[in-house]
Design an enzyme around this catalytic site. Sequence first.
Site, PDB file in Angstrom:
ATOM      1  N   ASN A   1     -73.320  20.265 -29.710  1.00  0.00           N
ATOM      2  CA  ASN A   1     -73.149  21.616 -30.261  1.00  0.00           C
ATOM      3  C   ASN A   1     -74.308  22.470 -29.754  1.00  0.00           C
ATOM      4  O   ASN A   1     -75.423  22.379 -30.254  1.00  0.00           O
ATOM      5  CB  ASN A   1     -73.155  21.521 -31.798  1.00  0.00           C
ATOM      6  CG  ASN A   1     -73.148  22.890 -32.463  1.00  0.00           C
ATOM      7  OD1 ASN A   1     -72.904  23.908 -31.820  1.00  0.00           O
ATOM      8  ND2 ASN A   1     -73.422  22.914 -33.764  1.00  0.00           N
ATOM      9  N   TRP A   2     -74.026  23.281 -28.766  1.00  0.00           N
ATOM     10  CA  TRP A   2     -75.088  24.071 -28.131  1.00  0.00           C
ATOM     11  C   TRP A   2     -75.523  25.253 -28.994  1.00  0.00           C
ATOM     12  O   TRP A   2     -76.518  25.905 -28.692  1.00  0.00           O
ATOM     13  CB  TRP A   2     -74.626  24.594 -26.772  1.00  0.00           C
ATOM     14  CG  TRP A   2     -74.338  23.535 -25.750  1.00  0.00           C
ATOM     15  CD1 TRP A   2     -74.310  22.174 -25.937  1.00  0.00           C
ATOM     16  CD2 TRP A   2     -74.028  23.745 -24.366  1.00  0.00           C
ATOM     17  NE1 TRP A   2     -74.007  21.537 -24.760  1.00  0.00           N
ATOM     18  CE2 TRP A   2     -73.828  22.485 -23.774  1.00  0.00           C
ATOM     19  CE3 TRP A   2     -73.896  24.893 -23.565  1.00  0.00           C
ATOM     20  CZ2 TRP A   2     -73.504  22.329 -22.431  1.00  0.00           C
ATOM     21  CZ3 TRP A   2     -73.568  24.733 -22.225  1.00  0.00           C
ATOM     22  CH2 TRP A   2     -73.380  23.459 -21.670  1.00  0.00           C
ATOM     23  N   LYS A   3     -74.756  25.556 -30.025  1.00  0.00           N
ATOM     24  CA  LYS A   3     -75.049  26.707 -30.897  1.00  0.00           C
ATOM     25  C   LYS A   3     -75.195  27.972 -30.053  1.00  0.00           C
ATOM     26  O   LYS A   3     -74.509  28.116 -29.032  1.00  0.00           O
ATOM     27  CB  LYS A   3     -76.288  26.418 -31.759  1.00  0.00           C
ATOM     28  CG  LYS A   3     -76.161  25.071 -32.487  1.00  0.00           C
ATOM     29  CD  LYS A   3     -77.173  24.855 -33.565  1.00  0.00           C
ATOM     30  CE  LYS A   3     -76.922  23.498 -34.220  1.00  0.00           C
ATOM     31  NZ  LYS A   3     -77.804  23.229 -35.347  1.00  0.00           N
TER      32      LYS A   3
ATOM     33  N   HIS B   1     -69.149  24.492 -39.710  1.00  0.00           N
ATOM     34  CA  HIS B   1     -70.554  24.076 -39.565  1.00  0.00           C
ATOM     35  C   HIS B   1     -71.380  24.720 -40.676  1.00  0.00           C
ATOM     36  O   HIS B   1     -71.109  25.852 -41.085  1.00  0.00           O
ATOM     37  CB  HIS B   1     -71.082  24.495 -38.188  1.00  0.00           C
ATOM     38  CG  HIS B   1     -72.420  23.902 -37.891  1.00  0.00           C
ATOM     39  ND1 HIS B   1     -73.578  24.439 -38.393  1.00  0.00           N
ATOM     40  CD2 HIS B   1     -72.786  22.800 -37.189  1.00  0.00           C
ATOM     41  CE1 HIS B   1     -74.601  23.685 -37.996  1.00  0.00           C
ATOM     42  NE2 HIS B   1     -74.146  22.697 -37.259  1.00  0.00           N
TER      43      HIS B   1
ATOM     44  N   GLU C   1     -74.134  26.132 -40.676  1.00  0.00           N
ATOM     45  CA  GLU C   1     -74.702  27.447 -40.329  1.00  0.00           C
ATOM     46  C   GLU C   1     -73.665  28.554 -40.501  1.00  0.00           C
ATOM     47  O   GLU C   1     -73.994  29.677 -40.871  1.00  0.00           O
ATOM     48  CB  GLU C   1     -75.251  27.406 -38.896  1.00  0.00           C
ATOM     49  CG  GLU C   1     -76.556  26.617 -38.838  1.00  0.00           C
ATOM     50  CD  GLU C   1     -76.810  25.923 -37.507  1.00  0.00           C
ATOM     51  OE1 GLU C   1     -76.179  26.278 -36.496  1.00  0.00           O
ATOM     52  OE2 GLU C   1     -77.655  24.997 -37.495  1.00  0.00           O
TER      53      GLU C   1
ATOM     54  N   GLU D   1     -72.954  16.073 -41.852  1.00  0.00           N
ATOM     55  CA  GLU D   1     -74.236  16.659 -41.473  1.00  0.00           C
ATOM     56  C   GLU D   1     -74.991  17.135 -42.709  1.00  0.00           C
ATOM     57  O   GLU D   1     -74.784  18.265 -43.177  1.00  0.00           O
ATOM     58  CB  GLU D   1     -74.006  17.868 -40.553  1.00  0.00           C
ATOM     59  CG  GLU D   1     -73.308  17.534 -39.257  1.00  0.00           C
ATOM     60  CD  GLU D   1     -73.657  18.552 -38.181  1.00  0.00           C
ATOM     61  OE1 GLU D   1     -74.170  18.128 -37.136  1.00  0.00           O
ATOM     62  OE2 GLU D   1     -73.449  19.753 -38.385  1.00  0.00           O
TER      63      GLU D   1
ATOM     64  N   GLY E   1     -81.711  20.244 -37.561  1.00  0.00           N
ATOM     65  CA  GLY E   1     -82.771  21.005 -36.906  1.00  0.00           C
ATOM     66  C   GLY E   1     -84.152  20.831 -37.524  1.00  0.00           C
ATOM     67  O   GLY E   1     -85.056  21.603 -37.232  1.00  0.00           O
TER      68      GLY E   1
ATOM     69  N   SER F   1     -80.498  16.122 -36.474  1.00  0.00           N
ATOM     70  CA  SER F   1     -81.703  15.587 -35.826  1.00  0.00           C
ATOM     71  C   SER F   1     -81.470  14.255 -35.117  1.00  0.00           C
ATOM     72  O   SER F   1     -82.337  13.381 -35.136  1.00  0.00           O
ATOM     73  CB  SER F   1     -82.854  15.491 -36.831  1.00  0.00           C
ATOM     74  OG  SER F   1     -83.204  16.788 -37.301  1.00  0.00           O
TER      75      SER F   1
ATOM     76  N   GLY G   1     -77.140  18.675 -31.991  1.00  0.00           N
ATOM     77  CA  GLY G   1     -77.531  20.062 -31.741  1.00  0.00           C
ATOM     78  C   GLY G   1     -78.630  20.132 -30.706  1.00  0.00           C
ATOM     79  O   GLY G   1     -78.388  20.091 -29.503  1.00  0.00           O
ATOM     80  N   GLY G   2     -79.869  20.226 -31.166  1.00  0.00           N
ATOM     81  CA  GLY G   2     -81.024  20.421 -30.287  1.00  0.00           C
ATOM     82  C   GLY G   2     -81.061  19.505 -29.074  1.00  0.00           C
ATOM     83  O   GLY G   2     -81.295  19.950 -27.947  1.00  0.00           O
TER      84      GLY G   2
END
Length: 255
Positions: free
Chosen positions: A9-11, A97, A99, A169, A175, A216, A237-238
């Site tokens: 997930n590149w966001k 998600h 976010e 999640e 994150g 994470s 993600g990251g």
Amino acid sequence: MRTPIIAGNWKMNKTIAEARDLVNGMRDDLARLAAGAKIEIVLCPPFLAIPEVATLVKNTPIRVGAQNVHWETKGAFTGEIAAPMLKDVCEYVIIGHSERRQYFGETDESVNKKIKTALTHHLKPIVCVGENLVQNESGQTEAFVGGQVRAAFKDISRDDARGIVIAYEPIWAIGTGKAASGTGANAVIGRTIRGALAALYDVATAQQVRVQYGGSVTPKNATEFFTQLEIDGALVGGASLAAADFAAICKAAVK
Ligand code: PGA
């Protein structure tokens, strides 16, 4: 046997040119890892970069997903993207998600509507659920996450349910560098998420649905999750923004 699915997930990261560089830096490794069909790998860039990424991974086993979709199929919804627009360039779509729930007012109800629209247009949903820190620390995880699953799958048939991927999640792990423990995530997925699915449908369906862990995940801790019986891959993600890291996580999933 459930096939593990690793999704990046590149966001809100990467221009089209940056997306091209990132994919070029890992495409051959990812294609090799996904070739045996032992794992599925999905890249979820921002909308604008999706066509470029889809072109770059064409003729490889690497799949492409979007990060959101609207529940209507067209019309006066400024700034939104509809399922028929995504269908040509995507196979998957992340829905709900945390976010999006936190910053963009998404609710269990809108998540359920989006899942239904995605299914109608043959997009495979990756549905995110997870509790926040307060809920976690006050023993509400089971009630909250179970409720999210029941709301997300409301009025969805057993056949459709089997094709949905769930990403567990915990919000406190996203994150933050503080991942859940493998056994902790495994317990929530097995007891709460598969438990809710078994109550909604049946045990066989609950066993068939793929459930990822997210929050994470790194090359260092990935194996801790992938060796758990109930966990079928990860939503990353990251660490999906660095070619070597994402490839290393995918490699850890090939058992
Ligand atoms: P993270 O994000 O890997 O950076 O924690 C996961 C996610 O939000 O899907």
